[in-house]
Design an enzyme around this catalytic site. Sequence first.
Site, PDB file in Angstrom:
ATOM      1  N   SER A   1       0.842  -1.192   0.000  1.00  0.00           N
ATOM      2  CA  SER A   1       0.000   0.000   0.000  1.00  0.00           C
ATOM      3  C   SER A   1       0.876   1.240   0.000  1.00  0.00           C
ATOM      4  O   SER A   1       2.061   1.200   0.347  1.00  0.00           O
ATOM      5  CB  SER A   1      -0.930   0.015   1.224  1.00  0.00           C
ATOM      6  OG  SER A   1      -0.193   0.183   2.419  1.00  0.00           O
TER       7      SER A   1
ATOM      8  N   ASP B   1      12.712   3.722   2.290  1.00  0.00           N
ATOM      9  CA  ASP B   1      11.860   3.898   3.457  1.00  0.00           C
ATOM     10  C   ASP B   1      12.568   3.535   4.757  1.00  0.00           C
ATOM     11  O   ASP B   1      12.307   4.148   5.811  1.00  0.00           O
ATOM     12  CB  ASP B   1      10.540   3.128   3.315  1.00  0.00           C
ATOM     13  CG  ASP B   1      10.696   1.666   2.932  1.00  0.00           C
ATOM     14  OD1 ASP B   1      11.823   1.146   2.964  1.00  0.00           O
ATOM     15  OD2 ASP B   1       9.670   1.038   2.593  1.00  0.00           O
TER      16      ASP B   1
END
Length: 478
Positions: free
Chosen positions: A13, A233
């Site tokens: 997501s 990330d």
Amino acid sequence: MQSYAAVDLGASSGRVMVGRVGPGTLELTEAHRFPNRPVRVPEGLRWDILSLYAGVIEGLCAAGPVDSVGIDSWAVDYGLLDVDGALLGNPVHYRDARTEGIAEKVWATVPADELYAATGLQYAPFNTLYQLTAARSASQLAQAKRLLLIPDLLTYWLTGEQGTELTNASTTQLIDPRTRDWAYGVAARLDIDLSLFAPMRRPGDPAGVLRPEVLDEAGLRGPVPVTTVGSHDTASAVAAVPAVGERFAYICTGTWSLAGLELQAPVLTEDSRAANFTNELGLDGTVRYLRNIMGLWLLQECVREWGDPDLPGLLSAAAGVPALRSVVDAGDAAFLAPGRMPERIAEACRASGQPVPDSAAEVTRCILDSLALAHRRAVSEAQRLADHPVDVVHIVGGGTRNALLCQLTADACGLPVVAGPTEAAALGNVLVQARAHGIVGDRAEMRRLLAATQPLTRYEPRGDTAVWRAAESRLATP
């Protein structure tokens, strides 16, 4: 107070978060969340990059007026552009089968030990270096004039400006972590054209401004700058570890657990390679010295097989199961693929002569004990290999919601665990933007702000770590 949009893309997501930063203030809210659904087409597994870009635009629209935008995502994957800057097909997914058997071909030219000494990266079959070797005969690569890693590709579409962000580039296995520049010798020996990559950017560098067409689509007034953040990330997540001083270990938890240290220099020894530690680059020239562990993927797959039962009830029941009854190697590649996870865990316990868990609670406790044990091994070995002792373990990411796992990690490591923040990657993204715009100071000040504003939970170790050493010895016994 200023507002920053953090685009944070994961393997399942994506979301756009809005951070508000001011003196003594750090607030984060979710503006928009959207699915990331890879697509299997006849030529293989691909990312639906156009859907992701549409989600980013919708998220910027929902975010409203912001002072800057930053993008982070997963690592290693890329898009290819032609001479006109147009995308040559959807980016290949890192789980695509094209890299099977490629590592051996690479090692025939650059042996594995030489590759580690030059790049410091642990072996993973999907590293960009192996992907490019696998794509060598593909027509798309022959046509390509530019290669952009995923966050850089989306930044290009937002701004029209091209760049290669360093923390993410360090996952390609084409960066020398000592010079923080390309590993030119490795690339030359493997016939990889480094001119495909755009000029290097570092966290905090400007990356352009939103194009007029983007402003119109998102309903924003310009100019809106885009700021380079730690676009891997994990780099953003480590930047958001609320640590005091340097004597800390971190575990970024979620589908994977990434456990290690923040160092000033890489560890490139043969012992480090054998222990499968990686040297990726972080904020301000730091090194993220860490090991990849399977993580909560094991539990996620079991929960899916069990029909998504109530998770708090399952964890409560698991807490009542005797500790360390059975453990498995959470780093075993046998658990990498989806499907039949409870059965595979039972099979591993049976093969090692341990009691076989036969209820959901027992399987869950086995998983959590095994993850805590893997965290212990990674934190302990990282300290030894880097000669860098620690006093505390910081857990950030989704696993901070799992109190049992956090407590078991404290018990296993014999060290206090500080859990939080949960949204570490987005917060690190926001803080790098805020720092670039003069709202916060250095890395230490960023971490003080996190510690003062984010909910954190401290877990003290219980019991004797000897029981964990005994459990670890079971995994070494055939």
